[in-house]
Design a protein around this motif. Structure first.
Motif, PDB file in Angstrom:
ATOM      1  N   LYS A 116      15.784  11.368   9.416  1.00 31.96           N
ATOM      2  CA  LYS A 116      15.731   9.918   9.238  1.00 31.96           C
ATOM      3  C   LYS A 116      14.374   9.543   8.662  1.00 31.96           C
ATOM      4  CE  LYS A 116      16.482   5.487  11.542  1.00 31.96           C
ATOM      5  NZ  LYS A 116      16.842   4.781  12.797  1.00 31.96           N
ATOM      6  N   VAL A 117      14.402   8.821   7.528  1.00 23.32           N
ATOM      7  CA  VAL A 117      13.170   8.477   6.827  1.00 23.32           C
ATOM      8  C   VAL A 117      13.119   6.964   6.607  1.00 23.32           C
ATOM      9  CG1 VAL A 117      11.817   8.814   4.723  1.00 23.32           C
ATOM     10  CG2 VAL A 117      13.148  10.711   5.658  1.00 23.32           C
ATOM     11  N   GLU A 118      12.038   6.335   7.073  1.00 24.01           N
ATOM     12  CA  GLU A 118      11.840   4.903   6.831  1.00 24.01           C
ATOM     13  C   GLU A 118      11.371   4.700   5.387  1.00 24.01           C
ATOM     14  OE1 GLU A 118      12.637   2.814   9.156  1.00 24.01           O
ATOM     15  OE2 GLU A 118      12.876   4.246  10.805  1.00 24.01           O
ATOM     16  N   ALA A 119      11.489   3.448   4.911  1.00 20.08           N
ATOM     17  CA  ALA A 119      11.165   3.135   3.517  1.00 20.08           C
ATOM     18  C   ALA A 119       9.743   3.534   3.143  1.00 20.08           C
ATOM     19  CB  ALA A 119      11.390   1.647   3.264  1.00 20.08           C
ATOM     20  N   ASP A 120       8.765   3.220   4.012  1.00 21.96           N
ATOM     21  CA  ASP A 120       7.370   3.549   3.708  1.00 21.96           C
ATOM     22  C   ASP A 120       7.170   5.057   3.619  1.00 21.96           C
ATOM     23  OD1 ASP A 120       6.834   0.883   3.708  1.00 21.96           O
ATOM     24  OD2 ASP A 120       5.961   0.833   5.725  1.00 21.96           O
ATOM     25  N   ALA A 121       7.810   5.776   4.526  1.00 18.58           N
ATOM     26  CA  ALA A 121       7.675   7.238   4.531  1.00 18.58           C
ATOM     27  C   ALA A 121       8.278   7.853   3.267  1.00 18.58           C
ATOM     28  CB  ALA A 121       8.346   7.823   5.771  1.00 18.58           C
ATOM     29  N   LEU A 122       9.397   7.268   2.794  1.00 18.30           N
ATOM     30  CA  LEU A 122      10.017   7.785   1.582  1.00 18.30           C
ATOM     31  C   LEU A 122       9.069   7.632   0.395  1.00 18.30           C
ATOM     32  CD1 LEU A 122      12.400   8.917  -0.023  1.00 18.30           C
ATOM     33  CD2 LEU A 122      13.316   6.594  -0.185  1.00 18.30           C
ATOM     34  N   GLN A 123       8.422   6.484   0.299  1.00 20.05           N
ATOM     35  CA  GLN A 123       7.480   6.263  -0.806  1.00 20.05           C
ATOM     36  C   GLN A 123       6.363   7.292  -0.806  1.00 20.05           C
ATOM     37  OE1 GLN A 123       7.713   4.272  -3.385  1.00 20.05           O
ATOM     38  NE2 GLN A 123       9.668   3.426  -2.679  1.00 20.05           N
ATOM     39  N   SER A 124       5.908   7.641   0.384  1.00 19.06           N
ATOM     40  CA  SER A 124       4.817   8.620   0.484  1.00 19.06           C
ATOM     41  C   SER A 124       5.267  10.022   0.092  1.00 19.06           C
ATOM     42  CB  SER A 124       4.246   8.631   1.904  1.00 19.06           C
ATOM     43  OG  SER A 124       5.205   9.135   2.821  1.00 19.06           O
ATOM     44  N   MET A 125       6.595  10.277   0.158  1.00 19.86           N
ATOM     45  CA  MET A 125       7.125  11.585  -0.228  1.00 19.86           C
ATOM     46  C   MET A 125       7.175  11.762  -1.745  1.00 19.86           C
ATOM     47  SD  MET A 125      10.420  12.234   2.214  1.00 19.86           S
ATOM     48  CE  MET A 125      10.271  12.609   3.959  1.00 19.86           C
ATOM     49  N   LEU A 126       7.223  10.647  -2.450  1.00 17.40           N
ATOM     50  CA  LEU A 126       7.394  10.717  -3.894  1.00 17.40           C
ATOM     51  C   LEU A 126       6.078  11.034  -4.574  1.00 17.40           C
ATOM     52  CD1 LEU A 126       9.765   7.649  -4.397  1.00 17.40           C
ATOM     53  CD2 LEU A 126      10.370  10.040  -4.041  1.00 17.40           C
ATOM     54  N   SER A 127       5.981  12.198  -5.159  1.00 18.65           N
ATOM     55  CA  SER A 127       4.749  12.643  -5.807  1.00 18.65           C
ATOM     56  C   SER A 127       4.845  12.410  -7.308  1.00 18.65           C
ATOM     57  CB  SER A 127       4.538  14.134  -5.534  1.00 18.65           C
ATOM     58  OG  SER A 127       5.541  14.885  -6.193  1.00 18.65           O
ATOM     59  N   ASP A 128       3.876  12.925  -8.035  1.00 22.66           N
ATOM     60  CA  ASP A 128       3.896  12.814  -9.494  1.00 22.66           C
ATOM     61  C   ASP A 128       5.063  13.585 -10.097  1.00 22.66           C
ATOM     62  OD1 ASP A 128       1.635  11.286  -9.371  1.00 22.66           O
ATOM     63  OD2 ASP A 128       0.257  12.973  -9.702  1.00 22.66           O
ATOM     64  N   ASN A 129       5.643  14.470  -9.301  1.00 23.44           N
ATOM     65  CA  ASN A 129       6.736  15.307  -9.780  1.00 23.44           C
ATOM     66  C   ASN A 129       8.103  14.669  -9.508  1.00 23.44           C
ATOM     67  OD1 ASN A 129       7.383  17.675 -11.160  1.00 23.44           O
ATOM     68  ND2 ASN A 129       7.934  18.755  -9.276  1.00 23.44           N
ATOM     69  N   ALA A 130       8.096  13.364  -9.167  1.00 23.69           N
ATOM     70  CA  ALA A 130       9.344  12.682  -8.827  1.00 23.69           C
ATOM     71  C   ALA A 130       9.462  11.379  -9.607  1.00 23.69           C
ATOM     72  CB  ALA A 130       9.416  12.407  -7.331  1.00 23.69           C
ATOM     73  N   GLN A 131      10.695  11.071 -10.024  1.00 22.85           N
ATOM     74  CA  GLN A 131      10.982   9.818 -10.716  1.00 22.85           C
ATOM     75  C   GLN A 131      12.025   9.043  -9.933  1.00 22.85           C
ATOM     76  OE1 GLN A 131      11.528   9.838 -15.131  1.00 22.85           O
ATOM     77  NE2 GLN A 131      11.673  12.064 -14.840  1.00 22.85           N
ATOM     78  N   THR A 132      12.006   7.726 -10.074  1.00 21.78           N
ATOM     79  CA  THR A 132      13.034   6.876  -9.490  1.00 21.78           C
ATOM     80  C   THR A 132      13.802   6.213 -10.620  1.00 21.78           C
ATOM     81  OG1 THR A 132      11.633   6.434  -7.576  1.00 21.78           O
ATOM     82  CG2 THR A 132      13.473   4.939  -7.944  1.00 21.78           C
ATOM     83  N   LEU A 133      15.113   6.472 -10.678  1.00 15.57           N
ATOM     84  CA  LEU A 133      15.944   5.957 -11.762  1.00 15.57           C
ATOM     85  C   LEU A 133      17.265   5.426 -11.209  1.00 15.57           C
ATOM     86  CD1 LEU A 133      15.524   8.841 -14.391  1.00 15.57           C
ATOM     87  CD2 LEU A 133      14.375   6.612 -14.421  1.00 15.57           C
ATOM     88  N   ASP A 134      17.860   4.517 -11.946  1.00 15.25           N
ATOM     89  CA  ASP A 134      19.175   3.976 -11.577  1.00 15.25           C
ATOM     90  C   ASP A 134      20.238   4.882 -12.186  1.00 15.25           C
ATOM     91  OD1 ASP A 134      21.339   2.483 -10.892  1.00 15.25           O
ATOM     92  OD2 ASP A 134      20.929   0.821 -12.257  1.00 15.25           O
ATOM     93  N   ILE A 135      20.727   5.845 -11.397  1.00 18.69           N
ATOM     94  CA  ILE A 135      21.588   6.897 -11.957  1.00 18.69           C
ATOM     95  C   ILE A 135      22.874   7.119 -11.173  1.00 18.69           C
ATOM     96  CG2 ILE A 135      19.761   8.209 -13.100  1.00 18.69           C
ATOM     97  CD1 ILE A 135      19.626   9.910 -10.489  1.00 18.69           C
ATOM     98  N   ALA A 136      23.161   6.259 -10.196  1.00 18.78           N
ATOM     99  CA  ALA A 136      24.345   6.466  -9.360  1.00 18.78           C
ATOM    100  C   ALA A 136      25.243   5.237  -9.389  1.00 18.78           C
ATOM    101  CB  ALA A 136      23.929   6.782  -7.926  1.00 18.78           C
ATOM    102  N   SER A 137      26.543   5.465  -9.185  1.00 21.99           N
ATOM    103  CA  SER A 137      27.531   4.383  -9.151  1.00 21.99           C
ATOM    104  C   SER A 137      28.296   4.445  -7.843  1.00 21.99           C
ATOM    105  CB  SER A 137      28.507   4.510 -10.322  1.00 21.99           C
ATOM    106  OG  SER A 137      27.831   4.391 -11.559  1.00 21.99           O
ATOM    107  N   PRO A 138      28.449   3.318  -7.151  1.00 20.61           N
ATOM    108  CA  PRO A 138      29.197   3.310  -5.881  1.00 20.61           C
ATOM    109  C   PRO A 138      30.637   3.778  -6.058  1.00 20.61           C
ATOM    110  CG  PRO A 138      27.944   1.284  -6.150  1.00 20.61           C
ATOM    111  CD  PRO A 138      27.886   1.998  -7.471  1.00 20.61           C
TER     112      PRO A 138
END
Length: 450
Positions: A116-138
């Motif tokens: 279980k990961v809270e929103a703040d913790a998730l942000q801290s996991m994202l390094s320079d080697n990670a991107q956030t993109l809109d790539i999924a469809s419900p």
């Protein structure tokens, strides 16, 4: 750390179903044209839009083959691809929906643990080697089961969108599919002839040497334990299979051979026929397990099973430029029913295409309904028993990794509608799986022995 119960974690059907829930993150492993691997993390209740991902990244991407994924998991001593960003140093892309959630449960790759990961913790996991993109469809938006009129609209729109042809009045002209084969036409006429007999059916099947050989081979299989050697179609009908079985078997084989099946790969001829043979046998077994007074026709149930994946062949025939894109999307979304992915990419599913074509070919309405509603356990309209049996068949086979559906738990209301219980299902599937070798040999003969 959240933990599934021991029973839940050890039940792959429950775990797979649970991992498709809202608030759960799962991962898939892709690679680019240079072989560089990429970890993609997305919500469990979404499908990965591979085409959009490629557009946004400017890279050609495809799912890593199952055998290579298995080697990766073994080397890392994992049960699944972890949804934790940057695991094992892999470049990571995470869908934006996950970053907007207050908290998510991440698949750790080690059953039964979910992180279980809270929103703040998730942000801290994202390094320079990670991107956030809109790539999924419900998935939910694509799960509707259309009625007949909606299906025809979907097919028409999909064809005009993908082929850029001028709108024509008759959809069958637009699709440019082959006409009903002569052998199948004769068999359908025979079906409605009250005076038809064994000699009439034998004469039709014998005009097609390949079809005749396959029917005899089927009857000769140890699956039917026929005494002595089967020497003719007449022999196969009288001593082993019966008139109705041979009629529907011959019809199913004749129809399937009107369209080209890819010869190799995970969606080629061997897996197509394996799925068809197991589905037909399971339909036959489930009908037998039902109370006698509620049983539908054996022959039509068997034929529905044999043709249940016919729409796959139509997709390969109508949309050849997009076939490989679909294969990539299927392989990148093993947690999603392939027909949902087809709806997303094409605007139409194989079930809609198959049911429409069966109707154009004047096939029995029971088969049309079975194919159209094979993914809708709640369908209770006319001839619903065939569609309900087909839906249950796919669930039972998916739990044994046969076919192209992700494993799902059995729908209890569906079971009640068919007047079946767990013990009957267990007995039926034990009989099927105990005959696996014989069924595999039948499938190989239909697929040309590959």
């Amino acid at each position: 750390m959240t933990k599934l119960s021991k029973e839940q974690a050890e039940d792959p059907n429950f775990r797979d179903h649970y991992m498709r829930q809202d608030g759960v993150a799962r991962a898939v492993l892709l690679q680019d044209q240079d072989g560089n691997k990429l970890q993609v993390v997305l919500p469990g209740n979404c499908l990965l839009d591979v085409q959009r991902l490629m557009q946004l990244t400017g890279r050609q991407l495809q799912a890593v083959k199952p055998a290579e994924v298995e080697r990766f998991l073994t080397s890392k001593k994992l049960d699944g691809i972890p949804a934790i960003p940057n695991i094992s140093g892999l470049e990571t892309i995470i869908d934006t929906r996950l970053t907007k959630a207050d908290a998510i449960l991440m698949d750790t790759g080690k059953s039964p643990h979910l992180l279980k990961v809270e929103a703040d913790a998730l942000q801290s996991m994202l390094s320079d080697n990670a991107q956030t993109l809109d790539i999924a469809s419900p998935i939910e938006a694509l799960e509707t089961t259309p009625n007949k009129d909606d299906s025809e609209k979907n097919i028409f729109q999909a064809v005009t969108n993908f082929t850029q042809l001028r709108i024509k009045r008759r959809l069958e002209d637009t699709l440019e599919l082959p006409p009903l084969p002569e052998t199948a036409q004769k068999i359908i006429k025979l079906r409605v002839d009250p005076n038809a007999d064994i000699s009439d059916l034998s004469a039709i099947v014998e005009t097609d040497p390949s079809l005749a050989a396959q029917v005899v081979s089927w009857a000769s299989s140890p699956y039917y334990s026929a005494p002595g050697k089967i020497r003719s179609i007449h022999d196969a009908i009288v001593r082993v299979l019966g008139f109705d079985m041979v009629l529907n078997l011959a019809l199913g084989i004749a129809l399937s051979k009107t369209l080209t099946i890819p010869r190799t790969g995970p969606y080629g001829s061997p897996p197509y026929w394996k799925s068809a043979v197991y589905a037909a046998a399971t339909m036959e077994g489930l009908v037998t397990a039902m109370p006698r007074q509620s049983r539908p026709g054996f022959g039509l149930a068997y034929l529905s099973g044999l043709l249940h994946n016919f729409g796959y062949l139509i997709i390969a025939e109508i949309f050849p430029p997009h076939y490989h894109q679909l294969v990539n999307a299927w392989e990148s979304n093993p947690h999603v029913n392939q027909q949902i992915i087809e709806k997303h990419h094409l605007g139409v599913t194989r079930a809609e295409l198959a049911s429409w074509l069966m109707e154009v070919w004047n096939m029995p309405e029971e088969v049309v309904v079975a194919l159209r509603h094979q993914n809708n356990p709640a369908y209770r309209g006319e001839h619903s028993v065939y569609a309900n049996l087909m839906c249950l068949t796919q669930t039972l086979l998916s739990q044994r990794s046969i076919g192209n559906m992700p494993a799902e738990p059995i729908d209890r209301e569906l079971l009640a509608a068919l007047q079946l219980d767990e013990n009957k299902l267990i007995e039926t599937m034990e009989n099927i799986m105990n005959s696996a070798e014989e069924l595999e040999n039948i499938a190989k003969s239909l697929g040309g022995g590959e």
